[in-house]
Enzyme design. Structure first.
Site, PDB file in Angstrom:
ATOM      1  CD1 TRP B 322      45.247  76.051  35.036  1.00  0.00           C
ATOM      2  CD2 TRP B 322      45.320  76.998  37.049  1.00  0.00           C
ATOM      3  NE1 TRP B 322      43.990  75.987  35.570  1.00  0.00           N
ATOM      4  CE2 TRP B 322      44.002  76.564  36.812  1.00  0.00           C
ATOM      5  CE3 TRP B 322      45.615  77.626  38.256  1.00  0.00           C
ATOM      6  CZ2 TRP B 322      42.983  76.730  37.741  1.00  0.00           C
ATOM      7  CZ3 TRP B 322      44.590  77.800  39.180  1.00  0.00           C
ATOM      8  CH2 TRP B 322      43.298  77.351  38.916  1.00  0.00           C
ATOM      9  CG  HIS B 323      48.014  80.104  39.892  1.00  0.00           C
ATOM     10  ND1 HIS B 323      48.610  78.876  39.853  1.00  0.00           N
ATOM     11  CD2 HIS B 323      47.195  80.099  40.958  1.00  0.00           C
ATOM     12  CE1 HIS B 323      48.166  78.158  40.876  1.00  0.00           C
ATOM     13  NE2 HIS B 323      47.305  78.873  41.562  1.00  0.00           N
ATOM     14  N   GLY B 324      47.995  82.515  35.841  1.00  0.00           N
ATOM     15  CA  GLY B 324      47.817  83.777  35.130  1.00  0.00           C
ATOM     16  C   GLY B 324      48.868  83.984  34.069  1.00  0.00           C
ATOM     17  CG  PHE B 466      43.887  82.774  39.023  1.00  0.00           C
ATOM     18  CD1 PHE B 466      44.744  83.728  38.492  1.00  0.00           C
ATOM     19  CD2 PHE B 466      43.832  82.623  40.382  1.00  0.00           C
ATOM     20  CE1 PHE B 466      45.539  84.503  39.319  1.00  0.00           C
ATOM     21  CE2 PHE B 466      44.623  83.390  41.222  1.00  0.00           C
ATOM     22  CZ  PHE B 466      45.470  84.325  40.693  1.00  0.00           C
TER      23      PHE B 466
END
Lengths: 389, 466
Positions: B322-324, B466
């Site tokens: 999810w963060h990248g 993000f």
């Protein structure tokens, strides 16, 4: 009391956020003292296309951030606070474009960021691409009876690494690489005339009698420019253009009260720092041994980075060419062919200067070099057409 | 638009306040919606279309789910379509490039010759997509009433304080506030105070740390002595906390000024004594989202130990993703997943028996190493950096005077303040100070921070990407 403080808090908040908007109603501050360290923002143009491309937003944000009411007061307050917190030293971390090295010597941040990055793989390939373009320029110059010389020069970081702040030490040995020498070698391989002013100047550093850059400048001063000028003449004494020249020999400098060219170019950025000690620069004037011979009747064009202007200025002082027949192209990519016509007609010397930039930067510049070259060729064609008619 | 930029602080905010407070109560949601859309369009004009399209699709589906009554199969189908559309948009914008980069070389060898175009990531998509999913799932579960007014639903999704970097606000949290709000002076002052705290965290601490961290992480890894590696890692640990929690504070404060009450997003995570506790205190809105919409639906801890471990691992793998879209984030997620599984396997009992400072040191060490993985440009760099931290450095340390020269006095002071303020020390101290003194200090503090913020250069928030 608590109620009063709450009202005061909200009043301070709303006043602070609302005051800057006064600039939209014509209330302006005098920004003169802030100019010099940033470009004046473009006027934003609102249209559907510029909004969709974010052109309007970027231009508006930049313009607003530079012109809001009380900005000058806020900036000075902010820098005073930071300087106070730092016991008088202004530091890499919060200086936007400058930082202070040892003995109050000022450096430019953009060059520092370049030097602190490791060499990129494939650099030589990029250099070869750039040199291929220089070779085209060289061939064109030869075809019209002129000389093209490529002059890589050292930047202040390379000239004075001993004045960089101490925290540079741990990185410098790993990341300091000589792009100029590397590029000069590739030029020589390709047969492009090159004067590696970087190696030349740093090689004679033990014999320097004065500063070559002002402590609060990033451009070469009269002394640094003069040394490079003399080295250039010595190196090209046999060159077809220069051997027709009868230049004055550089004989050093004498003190001067005002700036010679842009000795104090970083100093002008200091106007917001409250740090007069940092702007205390020695200024010099170049001295030449006069000759009684005539100057070269042709024209000379200088282009490249900021050193191009110093190069022109010192050649002018040395009477290498008629001052009216020398031009430094103001900026890459912005030179119009029409402006070059008077110089293209009897062009004898074309000089391109280059300070340390990484290969990515060189890549960016390629387009700009091409546009200068194109402008020169067009100017030459205009001259030929005029002669024909 | 960045909260610390001159345009936001010195133009958007006053204009927003002026129009909002001049409008009558019934028009205020629409004023907020208009300004929120302008706020988003200012930075991402073309991405507004994507966001509005997702809002429309989910509004219609949520209404249909609510109207499906007892036909659970229909509601489930509609929910599946909605979640698939939301996740599809997220994957298309955020992960397609990454997947293509990693899969195409393999597929090309098998004769697949297509090129996938690079798509710009709409800012904040990870946050608003998760908000929309939480809403549609909650409507399906019947835990919230469906919003019938499309503009109020759009306001929930696009509300500017939390739109681009969270916290991920559940509909239930602000449903009441969307329907009915009245201006309240105490809330405005409380919001201003909270906004000022966030601004100070970002401008004074996070940005100061960033200037040092950026220099260290831009250097060739083999050139960084052990000391600087630790220094860079610790400074980044402080930077990311103050940057993100500062943003959350500003979002919560702005929300409060307009009478929205967002839940807390951070609770001194670096004071934790276990990784499990760390995740209860760090980015709370994200960890609770994963708990409620992924971990529990997967079975949580109800289906035996092995399944619990697998569930935890999946959740943290996806949390990392999810963060990248980069291997760093995948590895970072897996790293935390493994840490949690190890604690569950029995290490937690060992940790619980440790003296609290020792437990806290263990969490800090774990978090610091994790942040190196998170911050490094690639995994090779991260690995070498971590090796340098633990004795593998070949570069020699110069001198402490050089270190002080690099850090500068104000930043060293701010680093110390940052470390101390990461613990609930300030809260404990300020509670004992009279409110009048706190308010007076707050005024001076805000004025200083505001001046520093509005004059600083553009410095984007870490979590924007993000």
């Amino acid at each position: 009391m608590e109620r009063f403080l709450k009202i005061l808090f909200s009043a301070v908040f709303f006043a602070l956020v609302a005051l800057p908007t006064l600039c939209l109603f014509g209330v302006k501050e005098d920004f003169t003292s802030l100019y010099g360290y940033e470009k004046i923002a473009k006027t934003p143009e609102l249209s559907l296309a510029t909004f969709r491309s974010r052109g309007f937003q970027d231009a508006f944000s930049e313009s607003y951030a530079k012109t809001f009411f009380l900005r000058k007061t806020f900036l000075k307050t902010a820098y005073q606070m930071r300087e106070w917190m730092n016991l008088g030293q202004f530091h890499y971390g919060y200086a936007q474009s400058l930082y202070e090295g040892r003995d109050n010597v000022i450096f430019e941040r953009a060059y520092s960021q370049f030097h602190l990055r490791c060499p990129r793989p494939g650099g030589k390939e990029k250099y070869r691409e750039a040199v291929a373009l220089l070779k085209d320029i060289d061939a064109w110059c030869t075809s019209i009876g002129a000389d093209f010389v490529f002059v890589p020069v050292a930047d202040k970081h390379q000239a004075y690494p001993e004045y960089l702040p101490r925290w540079h030490d741990w990185l410098w040995n790993y990341t300091n690489y000589d792009t100029q020498a590397e590029l000069a070698a590739i030029c020589r391989e390709a047969g492009v005339k090159v004067f590696d002013a970087s190696t030349y100047l740093i090689g004679m550093k033990p014999r320097w009698e004065h500063w070559t850059f002002a402590p609060s400048g990033h451009s070469y001063n009269a002394y640094g420019s003069g040394l490079i000028y003399q080295g250039f003449l010595d190196a090209f004494a046999k060159m077809k253009t220069v051997n027709r020249l009868v230049p004055n020999q550089f004989k050093g400098v004498c003190p001067k009260k005002e700036e010679w060219y842009k000795d104090d170019d970083l100093g002008s950025l200091l106007n917001i720092w409250y740090n007069p000690r940092l702007a205390a620069n020695p200024h010099y004037e170049p001295l030449f041994a006069e000759t009684n011979k005539v100057m070269n009747p042709g024209s000379a064009v200088f282009f490249g980075d900021c050193f191009r202007n110093n190069a022109k200025k010192i050649c002018q002082a040395a009477k290498l060419f008629d001052p009216a027949k020398m031009i430094d192209c103001q900026r890459y990519g912005q030179q119009k062919a029409q402006g070059l016509v008077p110089y293209a007609k009897d062009l004898k010397l074309l000089v391109m200067t280059f300070q340390s930039f990484n290969t990515g930067r060189l890549d960016e510049r390629r387009e700009e070099i091409e546009s200068i070259f194109k402008a020169l060729k067009e100017a030459r064609e205009i001259c030929q057409k005029k002669q024909g008619s | 638009m960045v909260f610390t930029s001159a345009v936001f602080l010195g133009l958007f905010l006053p204009a927003m306040f002026a129009v909002y407070f001049l409008a009558n109560n019934s028009a205020r949601p629409y004023v907020l919606l208009s300004f929120s859309l302008l706020f988003y369009a200012w930075g991402e004009p073309s991405a507004v279309v994507t966001m509005v399209a997702l809002m429309v699709v989910n509004y219609v589906l949520a209404r249909a789910i609510a109207a499906s009554g007892e036909r659970r199969w229909l509601a489930k189908t509609l929910l599946t379509i909605g979640v698939a559309a939301d996740l599809g948009a997220l994957v298309a914008y955020k992960y397609l490039g990454f997947l293509a980069e990693n899969l195409l070389p393999v597929l090309k060898t098998a004769g697949f010759g297509y090129e996938i175009p690079k798509i710009a990531l709409p800012i904040g998509i990870s946050f608003y997509v998760f908000q929309i999913i939480s809403y549609i799932v909650d409507v399906y579960r019947g835990t919230v009433a469906v919003q019938r007014n499309p503009f109020k639903f759009m306001l929930y999704v696009s509300l500017f304080p939390q739109l681009i970097a969270g916290p991920i606000v559940r509909y239930a949290t602000i449903a009441q506030d969307i329907e009915n709000r009245t201006a309240n002076f105490d809330n405005i002052v409380a919001g201003i105070r909270r906004f000022a705290i966030g601004l100070a965290k970002k401008v004074l601490v996070a940005d100061a740390m960033a200037s040092m961290v950026d220099v260290i992480f831009a250097a060739p890894v083999e050139s960084i002595p052990c000391f600087y590696c630790w220094f860079g890692a610790i400074a980044y640990t402080i930077q990311i906390y103050f940057d993100f929690s500062g943003y959350s504070d500003m979002a919560i404060g702005l929300g409060r000024m307009f009478n929205f009450r967002f839940l807390e997003n951070f609770d001194h995570p670096y004071s934790s004594c276990s990784i499990q506790e760390f995740w209860r205190r760090w980015h709370i809105s994200l960890s609770t989202w994963f708990r409620d919409y992924l971990y529990i639906p997967l079975g949580g801890s109800r289906k035996g130990k092995l399944r619990t471990y697998v569930n935890l691992f999946i959740v943290f793998l996806l949390c990392g993703v999810w963060h990248g879209a980069a291997w760093n984030f995948v590895v970072w997620g897996v790293y935390h997943g493994i840490g949690l599984v190890v604690e569950r396997c029995g290490f937690r009992k060992v940790v619980d028996r440790m003296p609290r400072p020792l437990g806290n040191a263990y969490v800090l060490l774990f978090a610091i190493v994790g942040w190196v993985i998170f911050r490094a440009p690639d995994m090779g760099y991260a690995w070498s950096y971590i090796c340098n931290m633990f004795g593998g450095a070949t570069a020699a340390f110069t001198s402490f005077s050089a270190v002080l020269d690099f850090i500068a006095l104000d930043k060293l002071l701010l680093l110390v303040i940052g470390c101390v303020a990461s613990y609930p020390v300030f809260d404990a101290v300020t509670r004992r100070v009279p409110e009048t003194v706190r308010l007076a200090c707050g005024i001076v503090f805000f004025a200083i921070t505001y001046v520093l913020a509005i004059t600083s250069a553009y410095s984007p928030f870490i979590y924007f990407r993000f």
